[in-house]
Design a protein around this motif. Structure first.
Motif, PDB file in Angstrom:
ATOM      1  N   ALA A  63      63.361  10.444  36.826  1.00 21.45           N
ATOM      2  CA  ALA A  63      62.993  10.590  35.413  1.00 21.45           C
ATOM      3  C   ALA A  63      62.173  11.852  35.180  1.00 21.45           C
ATOM      4  O   ALA A  63      62.378  12.568  34.190  1.00 21.45           O
ATOM      5  CB  ALA A  63      62.237   9.351  34.935  1.00 21.45           C
ATOM      6  N   ALA A  64      61.248  12.158  36.087  1.00 19.05           N
ATOM      7  CA  ALA A  64      60.420  13.358  35.945  1.00 19.05           C
ATOM      8  C   ALA A  64      61.263  14.619  36.040  1.00 19.05           C
ATOM      9  O   ALA A  64      61.039  15.586  35.292  1.00 19.05           O
ATOM     10  CB  ALA A  64      59.326  13.377  37.009  1.00 19.05           C
ATOM     11  N   GLU A  67      63.368  14.956  32.817  1.00 17.19           N
ATOM     12  CA  GLU A  67      62.517  15.398  31.707  1.00 17.19           C
ATOM     13  C   GLU A  67      62.155  16.876  31.832  1.00 17.19           C
ATOM     14  O   GLU A  67      62.203  17.632  30.858  1.00 17.19           O
ATOM     15  CB  GLU A  67      61.243  14.553  31.645  1.00 17.19           C
ATOM     16  CG  GLU A  67      60.339  14.915  30.492  1.00 17.19           C
ATOM     17  CD  GLU A  67      59.099  14.049  30.412  1.00 17.19           C
ATOM     18  OE1 GLU A  67      58.111  14.510  29.811  1.00 17.19           O
ATOM     19  OE2 GLU A  67      59.114  12.928  30.950  1.00 17.19           O
ATOM     20  N   ALA A  68      61.807  17.309  33.023  1.00 19.13           N
ATOM     21  CA  ALA A  68      61.358  18.697  33.224  1.00 19.13           C
ATOM     22  C   ALA A  68      62.493  19.706  33.080  1.00 19.13           C
ATOM     23  O   ALA A  68      62.275  20.825  32.601  1.00 19.13           O
ATOM     24  CB  ALA A  68      60.696  18.843  34.590  1.00 19.13           C
ATOM     25  N   ASP A  70      65.866  18.856  31.867  1.00 21.83           N
ATOM     26  CA  ASP A  70      66.895  18.476  30.909  1.00 21.83           C
ATOM     27  C   ASP A  70      68.283  18.509  31.557  1.00 21.83           C
ATOM     28  O   ASP A  70      69.199  19.212  31.104  1.00 21.83           O
ATOM     29  CB  ASP A  70      66.849  19.387  29.671  1.00 21.83           C
ATOM     30  CG  ASP A  70      67.739  18.875  28.544  1.00 21.83           C
ATOM     31  OD1 ASP A  70      67.969  17.650  28.472  1.00 21.83           O
ATOM     32  OD2 ASP A  70      68.234  19.706  27.757  1.00 21.83           O
TER      33      ASP A  70
END
Length: 192
Positions: A63-64, A67-68, A70
């Motif tokens: 997930a990180a 998010e970072a 895309d």
């Protein structure tokens, strides 16, 4: 170029392979450490995240990373909450500068994939096999020793005896006689 971003981490994580080139891909984001700055030390952007399988030690940081950077996540099971796109057995996947053939290899986990590039003779084995003839656990949910043995034999049939590099989900990568390590894992998995 293949970089193991988890090297030296003292946490419960898999190896994390950043493969740079024409298509920059992160194979298995790992777990329990901040992988994003490690990625940024090498590249500014990612084209994709690819999963060998969805055990927590391989996907905890997903997930990180998404998010970072895309990016979309590719794996065998599109029904898994983290997987955006399915990779089928036999499908060709571009990792770095090379085309890798996806090999569906259940036994350790049902959604397990290995990736083999015939041109540079590189195998990304996830948790199917490891250095020195070790092989993946089958005592976890979805583990099955008979399937694991069949999967290792499937990989042995797919790879070249002149295999140049073996990159595994845990432990060191192997560049000296890596085919022998896979063959020993097949023998050991059948025996024990």
């Amino acid at each position: 170029m293949i970089h193991n971003l988890a090297a030296g981490q003292q946490v419960f994580t898999s190896n994390v392979f950043l493969i740079t080139g024409d298509r920059t891909v992160l194979v298995d984001p790992g777990n329990e450490f901040d992988v994003v700055p490690e990625i940024r030390e090498h590249v500014d952007e990612l084209d994709a995240v690819v999963l060998t399988h969805t055990h927590p030690d391989h996907i905890g940081n997903t997930a990180a990373v998404v998010e970072a950077f895309d990016v979309d996540v590719w794996g065998y099971d599109p029904g898994h909450e983290l997987v955006d796109h399915a990779i089928a057995d036999g499908e060709t996947v571009q990792l770095g500068d090379h085309a890798f053939r996806a090999l569906h290899t259940p036994g350790h986990k049902n959604d397990h994939l290995c990736f083999y590039a015939a041109e540079p003779r590189i195998l990304i084995a996830g948790d199917l096999v490891f250095a020195n003839g070790s092989f993946g656990r089958t005592d976890l949910e979805e583990g099955n020793r008979e399937w694991l043995v069949e999967s290792i034999e499937y990989v042995l049939d797919a790879i070249d005896e002149e295999l140049a590099e073996l990159h595994t989900g845990h432990g060191p990568s192997v560049t000296r006689d890596p085919y022998d390590h896979v063959a020993h894992a097949a023998k050991a998995a059948r025996m024990y």
